[in-house]
Write a protein that holds these residues in place. Structure first.
Motif, short mmCIF file in Angstrom:
data_model
loop_
_atom_site.label_atom_id
_atom_site.label_comp_id
_atom_site.label_asym_id
_atom_site.label_seq_id
_atom_site.Cartn_x
_atom_site.Cartn_y
_atom_site.Cartn_z
N ALA A 124 -9.98 -8.19 -3.83
CA ALA A 124 -10.12 -6.76 -4.12
C ALA A 124 -8.86 -5.99 -3.71
O ALA A 124 -8.40 -5.10 -4.44
CB ALA A 124 -11.35 -6.19 -3.40
N ILE A 125 -8.30 -6.34 -2.58
CA ILE A 125 -7.07 -5.69 -2.11
C ILE A 125 -5.92 -6.00 -3.07
O ILE A 125 -5.15 -5.11 -3.46
CB ILE A 125 -6.73 -6.12 -0.68
CG1 ILE A 125 -7.75 -5.52 0.30
CG2 ILE A 125 -5.31 -5.71 -0.29
CD1 ILE A 125 -7.70 -6.11 1.71
N CYS A 126 -5.81 -7.25 -3.48
CA CYS A 126 -4.76 -7.64 -4.41
C CYS A 126 -4.88 -6.88 -5.73
O CYS A 126 -3.87 -6.42 -6.28
CB CYS A 126 -4.80 -9.14 -4.67
SG CYS A 126 -4.23 -10.13 -3.28
N ARG A 127 -6.08 -6.76 -6.23
CA ARG A 127 -6.29 -6.01 -7.48
C ARG A 127 -5.90 -4.55 -7.32
O ARG A 127 -5.25 -3.96 -8.18
CB ARG A 127 -7.73 -6.14 -7.94
CG ARG A 127 -8.05 -7.49 -8.51
CD ARG A 127 -9.46 -7.55 -9.06
NE ARG A 127 -9.70 -8.87 -9.64
CZ ARG A 127 -10.86 -9.48 -9.66
NH1 ARG A 127 -11.92 -8.89 -9.13
NH2 ARG A 127 -10.98 -10.66 -10.21
N ASP A 168 -7.47 5.62 1.19
CA ASP A 168 -7.48 5.41 -0.26
C ASP A 168 -7.77 3.96 -0.60
O ASP A 168 -8.60 3.66 -1.46
CB ASP A 168 -6.12 5.79 -0.88
CG ASP A 168 -5.79 7.27 -0.77
OD1 ASP A 168 -6.73 8.10 -0.71
OD2 ASP A 168 -4.59 7.59 -0.74
N LEU A 169 -7.07 3.04 0.07
CA LEU A 169 -7.27 1.62 -0.20
C LEU A 169 -8.68 1.19 0.19
O LEU A 169 -9.31 0.39 -0.50
CB LEU A 169 -6.22 0.78 0.54
CG LEU A 169 -6.28 -0.73 0.29
CD1 LEU A 169 -6.19 -1.07 -1.19
CD2 LEU A 169 -5.19 -1.44 1.07
N ARG A 190 0.84 -1.20 0.00
CA ARG A 190 0.00 0.00 0.00
C ARG A 190 0.87 1.25 0.00
O ARG A 190 0.66 2.17 -0.80
CB ARG A 190 -0.93 -0.01 1.22
CG ARG A 190 -1.78 1.24 1.34
CD ARG A 190 -2.69 1.18 2.55
NE ARG A 190 -2.03 1.01 3.82
CZ ARG A 190 -1.36 1.98 4.47
NH1 ARG A 190 -1.24 3.18 3.95
NH2 ARG A 190 -0.82 1.73 5.65
N ALA A 191 1.88 1.26 0.85
CA ALA A 191 2.78 2.41 0.92
C ALA A 191 3.56 2.56 -0.39
O ALA A 191 3.80 3.68 -0.85
CB ALA A 191 3.74 2.26 2.09
N GLY A 192 3.93 1.44 -1.00
CA GLY A 192 4.65 1.47 -2.26
C GLY A 192 3.86 2.09 -3.39
O GLY A 192 4.44 2.62 -4.34
N LYS A 193 2.55 2.02 -3.30
CA LYS A 193 1.69 2.66 -4.30
C LYS A 193 1.25 4.05 -3.85
O LYS A 193 0.42 4.67 -4.50
CB LYS A 193 0.47 1.78 -4.59
CG LYS A 193 0.84 0.51 -5.36
CD LYS A 193 -0.35 -0.24 -5.86
CE LYS A 193 -1.10 0.47 -6.93
NZ LYS A 193 -0.62 0.29 -8.28
#
Length: 65
Positions: free
Chosen positions: A48-51, A19-20, A10-13
């Motif tokens: 959904a999280i993976c996508r 937001d997530l 998440r931080a990497g994006k």
């Protein structure tokens, strides 16, 4: 068990928990609880999280040996 892999992805994006949460249709508190290891998400939420994070189930949710 804390989900540090999900938090790092998440931080990497450059996404906040909020937001997530919006991308996956859950609350920020749910995302926080998953990352803390206090909540075990459904398979549909995991997908959904993976996508949203462009990761696989194995990358985010499979425990390290």
């Amino acid at each position: 068990m804390k989900n540090l892999k999900m938090k790092a992805a998440r931080a990497g994006k450059d996404l906040s928990q909020d937001d997530l949460a919006r991308l996956t249709g859950v609350s920020r508190q749910t995302i926080s609880a998953i990352e803390k290891g206090d909540y075990n998400p459904t398979i549909n939420l995991c997908i959904a999280i993976c996508r949203a994070l462009d990761r696989t189930l194995d990358e985010l949710f499979w425990p390290e040996p």
